[in-house]
Design a protein around this motif. Sequence first.
Motif, PDB file in Angstrom:
ATOM      1  N   ARG A 198     -19.328   1.380 -22.793  1.00 51.32           N
ATOM      2  CA  ARG A 198     -18.608   0.180 -23.231  1.00 51.32           C
ATOM      3  C   ARG A 198     -17.360  -0.040 -22.380  1.00 51.32           C
ATOM      4  NH1 ARG A 198     -18.780   0.656 -28.777  1.00 51.32           N
ATOM      5  NH2 ARG A 198     -20.657  -0.572 -28.739  1.00 51.32           N
ATOM      6  N   LEU A 199     -16.623   1.029 -22.065  1.00 51.85           N
ATOM      7  CA  LEU A 199     -15.448   0.895 -21.204  1.00 51.85           C
ATOM      8  C   LEU A 199     -15.858   0.438 -19.817  1.00 51.85           C
ATOM      9  CD1 LEU A 199     -12.402   1.249 -20.713  1.00 51.85           C
ATOM     10  CD2 LEU A 199     -12.898   3.602 -20.021  1.00 51.85           C
ATOM     11  N   ALA A 200     -16.951   0.964 -19.296  1.00 45.99           N
ATOM     12  CA  ALA A 200     -17.407   0.585 -17.959  1.00 45.99           C
ATOM     13  C   ALA A 200     -17.768  -0.897 -17.909  1.00 45.99           C
ATOM     14  CB  ALA A 200     -18.605   1.443 -17.550  1.00 45.99           C
ATOM     15  N   TRP A 201     -18.482  -1.389 -18.892  1.00 45.75           N
ATOM     16  CA  TRP A 201     -18.850  -2.804 -18.906  1.00 45.75           C
ATOM     17  C   TRP A 201     -17.642  -3.696 -19.124  1.00 45.75           C
ATOM     18  CZ3 TRP A 201     -22.736  -4.413 -16.471  1.00 45.75           C
ATOM     19  CH2 TRP A 201     -23.914  -3.676 -16.413  1.00 45.75           C
ATOM     20  N   PHE A 202     -16.706  -3.255 -19.955  1.00 42.09           N
ATOM     21  CA  PHE A 202     -15.471  -4.016 -20.158  1.00 42.09           C
ATOM     22  C   PHE A 202     -14.696  -4.114 -18.855  1.00 42.09           C
ATOM     23  CE2 PHE A 202     -10.858  -3.747 -21.038  1.00 42.09           C
ATOM     24  CZ  PHE A 202     -10.672  -5.024 -21.547  1.00 42.09           C
ATOM     25  N   CYS A 203     -14.529  -2.991 -18.161  1.00 45.20           N
ATOM     26  CA  CYS A 203     -13.804  -2.996 -16.887  1.00 45.20           C
ATOM     27  C   CYS A 203     -14.499  -3.893 -15.864  1.00 45.20           C
ATOM     28  CB  CYS A 203     -13.675  -1.577 -16.333  1.00 45.20           C
ATOM     29  SG  CYS A 203     -12.506  -0.547 -17.230  1.00 45.20           S
ATOM     30  N   THR A 204     -15.819  -3.853 -15.817  1.00 47.63           N
ATOM     31  CA  THR A 204     -16.571  -4.678 -14.872  1.00 47.63           C
ATOM     32  C   THR A 204     -16.360  -6.160 -15.169  1.00 47.63           C
ATOM     33  OG1 THR A 204     -18.224  -2.953 -14.592  1.00 47.63           O
ATOM     34  CG2 THR A 204     -18.872  -5.186 -13.984  1.00 47.63           C
ATOM     35  N   ALA A 205     -16.508  -6.543 -16.418  1.00 50.76           N
ATOM     36  CA  ALA A 205     -16.342  -7.958 -16.781  1.00 50.76           C
ATOM     37  C   ALA A 205     -14.914  -8.424 -16.537  1.00 50.76           C
ATOM     38  CB  ALA A 205     -16.733  -8.168 -18.246  1.00 50.76           C
ATOM     39  N   LEU A 206     -13.928  -7.611 -16.918  1.00 45.04           N
ATOM     40  CA  LEU A 206     -12.537  -7.991 -16.715  1.00 45.04           C
ATOM     41  C   LEU A 206     -12.210  -8.084 -15.227  1.00 45.04           C
ATOM     42  CD1 LEU A 206      -9.835  -8.674 -18.016  1.00 45.04           C
ATOM     43  CD2 LEU A 206      -9.292  -6.225 -17.968  1.00 45.04           C
ATOM     44  N   ALA A 207     -12.703  -7.150 -14.433  1.00 44.87           N
ATOM     45  CA  ALA A 207     -12.458  -7.171 -12.994  1.00 44.87           C
ATOM     46  C   ALA A 207     -13.046  -8.423 -12.356  1.00 44.87           C
ATOM     47  CB  ALA A 207     -13.037  -5.915 -12.343  1.00 44.87           C
ATOM     48  N   LEU A 208     -14.268  -8.776 -12.751  1.00 42.00           N
ATOM     49  CA  LEU A 208     -14.887  -9.984 -12.205  1.00 42.00           C
ATOM     50  C   LEU A 208     -14.129 -11.234 -12.635  1.00 42.00           C
ATOM     51  CD1 LEU A 208     -18.653  -9.067 -12.518  1.00 42.00           C
ATOM     52  CD2 LEU A 208     -17.257  -9.154 -10.439  1.00 42.00           C
ATOM     53  N   MET A 209     -13.573 -11.217 -13.830  1.00 36.56           N
ATOM     54  CA  MET A 209     -12.771 -12.362 -14.269  1.00 36.56           C
ATOM     55  C   MET A 209     -11.460 -12.458 -13.481  1.00 36.56           C
ATOM     56  SD  MET A 209     -13.210 -12.499 -18.340  1.00 36.56           S
ATOM     57  CE  MET A 209     -14.784 -12.759 -19.110  1.00 36.56           C
ATOM     58  N   ILE A 210     -10.860 -11.317 -13.181  1.00 38.02           N
ATOM     59  CA  ILE A 210      -9.642 -11.340 -12.374  1.00 38.02           C
ATOM     60  C   ILE A 210      -9.964 -11.840 -10.965  1.00 38.02           C
ATOM     61  CG2 ILE A 210      -7.828  -9.913 -11.332  1.00 38.02           C
ATOM     62  CD1 ILE A 210      -8.017  -8.157 -13.907  1.00 38.02           C
ATOM     63  N   GLY A 211     -11.088 -11.397 -10.428  1.00 42.11           N
ATOM     64  CA  GLY A 211     -11.528 -11.915  -9.136  1.00 42.11           C
ATOM     65  C   GLY A 211     -11.805 -13.407  -9.198  1.00 42.11           C
ATOM     66  N   ALA A 212     -12.350 -13.869 -10.326  1.00 44.33           N
ATOM     67  CA  ALA A 212     -12.615 -15.298 -10.499  1.00 44.33           C
ATOM     68  C   ALA A 212     -11.330 -16.111 -10.533  1.00 44.33           C
ATOM     69  CB  ALA A 212     -13.417 -15.530 -11.774  1.00 44.33           C
ATOM     70  N   MET A 259      -9.283 -23.265 -15.691  1.00 46.73           N
ATOM     71  CA  MET A 259      -8.339 -22.204 -16.057  1.00 46.73           C
ATOM     72  C   MET A 259      -8.292 -21.991 -17.571  1.00 46.73           C
ATOM     73  SD  MET A 259      -7.361 -20.785 -13.367  1.00 46.73           S
ATOM     74  CE  MET A 259      -6.088 -19.711 -13.970  1.00 46.73           C
ATOM     75  N   GLY A 260      -8.463 -23.065 -18.342  1.00 46.58           N
ATOM     76  CA  GLY A 260      -8.518 -22.925 -19.798  1.00 46.58           C
ATOM     77  C   GLY A 260      -9.735 -22.122 -20.228  1.00 46.58           C
ATOM     78  N   VAL A 261     -10.883 -22.406 -19.615  1.00 43.51           N
ATOM     79  CA  VAL A 261     -12.097 -21.636 -19.909  1.00 43.51           C
ATOM     80  C   VAL A 261     -11.895 -20.179 -19.513  1.00 43.51           C
ATOM     81  CG1 VAL A 261     -14.524 -21.335 -19.248  1.00 43.51           C
ATOM     82  CG2 VAL A 261     -13.646 -23.610 -19.783  1.00 43.51           C
ATOM     83  N   TYR A 262     -11.227 -19.962 -18.382  1.00 43.83           N
ATOM     84  CA  TYR A 262     -10.935 -18.608 -17.901  1.00 43.83           C
ATOM     85  C   TYR A 262     -10.092 -17.845 -18.927  1.00 43.83           C
ATOM     86  CZ  TYR A 262      -8.573 -14.967 -15.261  1.00 43.83           C
ATOM     87  OH  TYR A 262      -8.054 -13.770 -14.860  1.00 43.83           O
ATOM     88  N   VAL A 263      -9.032 -18.455 -19.403  1.00 39.69           N
ATOM     89  CA  VAL A 263      -8.143 -17.783 -20.366  1.00 39.69           C
ATOM     90  C   VAL A 263      -8.893 -17.460 -21.655  1.00 39.69           C
ATOM     91  CG1 VAL A 263      -6.110 -18.142 -21.833  1.00 39.69           C
ATOM     92  CG2 VAL A 263      -6.007 -18.714 -19.403  1.00 39.69           C
ATOM     93  N   VAL A 264      -9.685 -18.399 -22.152  1.00 40.12           N
ATOM     94  CA  VAL A 264     -10.465 -18.155 -23.375  1.00 40.12           C
ATOM     95  C   VAL A 264     -11.457 -17.016 -23.149  1.00 40.12           C
ATOM     96  CG1 VAL A 264     -12.192 -19.176 -24.918  1.00 40.12           C
ATOM     97  CG2 VAL A 264     -10.146 -20.468 -24.303  1.00 40.12           C
ATOM     98  N   ALA A 265     -12.084 -16.968 -21.966  1.00 35.87           N
ATOM     99  CA  ALA A 265     -13.049 -15.898 -21.669  1.00 35.87           C
ATOM    100  C   ALA A 265     -12.365 -14.533 -21.628  1.00 35.87           C
ATOM    101  CB  ALA A 265     -13.749 -16.180 -20.342  1.00 35.87           C
ATOM    102  N   VAL A 266     -11.200 -14.446 -21.006  1.00 29.79           N
ATOM    103  CA  VAL A 266     -10.474 -13.164 -20.953  1.00 29.79           C
ATOM    104  C   VAL A 266     -10.056 -12.734 -22.354  1.00 29.79           C
ATOM    105  CG1 VAL A 266      -8.360 -12.048 -20.155  1.00 29.79           C
ATOM    106  CG2 VAL A 266      -9.711 -13.400 -18.565  1.00 29.79           C
ATOM    107  N   LEU A 267      -9.542 -13.664 -23.139  1.00 30.96           N
ATOM    108  CA  LEU A 267      -9.145 -13.320 -24.510  1.00 30.96           C
ATOM    109  C   LEU A 267     -10.354 -12.912 -25.352  1.00 30.96           C
ATOM    110  CD1 LEU A 267      -6.476 -16.073 -25.228  1.00 30.96           C
ATOM    111  CD2 LEU A 267      -6.093 -13.633 -24.788  1.00 30.96           C
ATOM    112  N   GLY A 268     -11.472 -13.619 -25.199  1.00 27.32           N
ATOM    113  CA  GLY A 268     -12.688 -13.268 -25.941  1.00 27.32           C
ATOM    114  C   GLY A 268     -13.208 -11.897 -25.557  1.00 27.32           C
ATOM    115  N   LEU A 269     -13.207 -11.598 -24.269  1.00 24.05           N
ATOM    116  CA  LEU A 269     -13.660 -10.286 -23.806  1.00 24.05           C
ATOM    117  C   LEU A 269     -12.772  -9.179 -24.358  1.00 24.05           C
ATOM    118  CD1 LEU A 269     -15.472  -8.525 -21.917  1.00 24.05           C
ATOM    119  CD2 LEU A 269     -13.699  -8.881 -20.178  1.00 24.05           C
ATOM    120  N   THR A 270     -11.480  -9.381 -24.289  1.00 22.28           N
ATOM    121  CA  THR A 270     -10.543  -8.371 -24.791  1.00 22.28           C
ATOM    122  C   THR A 270     -10.704  -8.191 -26.296  1.00 22.28           C
ATOM    123  OG1 THR A 270      -9.012  -8.963 -23.035  1.00 22.28           O
ATOM    124  CG2 THR A 270      -8.117  -7.713 -24.880  1.00 22.28           C
ATOM    125  N   TRP A 271     -10.848  -9.283 -27.025  1.00 19.20           N
ATOM    126  CA  TRP A 271     -11.039  -9.188 -28.468  1.00 19.20           C
ATOM    127  C   TRP A 271     -12.329  -8.437 -28.786  1.00 19.20           C
ATOM    128  CZ3 TRP A 271     -14.783 -11.177 -31.797  1.00 19.20           C
ATOM    129  CH2 TRP A 271     -14.475 -11.082 -33.151  1.00 19.20           C
TER     130      TRP A 271
END
Length: 145
Positions: free
Chosen positions: A35-49, A70-82
């Motif tokens: 779960r940590l590995a997939w979270f890090c991967t998704a978050l890293a790709l979002m930061i790259g995005a 950018m609004g979609v980006y912020v919602v996606a990062v918050l959703g992933l973190t939640w």
Amino acid sequence: MSGQPEGPLDPAAQLSALDVPAARLAGVQHRARRRLAWFCTALALMIGAAHVIPSVFRPDESLPAFLTAMGVYVVAVLGLTWWYLRTRTATPLGGGRRYVIGLAATFVLYAASMALMGRETWPAAILVGLVIAAPLVIAGWWRRT
């Protein structure tokens, strides 16, 4: 009667009694690492995005499209973190430290890439975004055994 056997258990029975909790703990640790590995991967790709978005949706050409992206980006990062915080049952041994180191390295690369922003094509921005994401992805999948 307390439901306990009358005499002490032999050592083989004691060891076998510990097998079930040990197997359960191993399963929890495996899921936590994954779960940590997939979270890090998704978050890293979002930061790259975040580096790619201004190259694809140029704010000087279409500010509403840029702000929407950018609004979609912020919602996606918050959703992933939640999602990660709600589903996390444990943090793998050393996982927090690896995450922080990978995140810091990713942010250093992101800050360095700011010099390129606006002067690159979107395919080049995607390559730079993948380079930005690499440290956090590696940190997420790195396992100490």
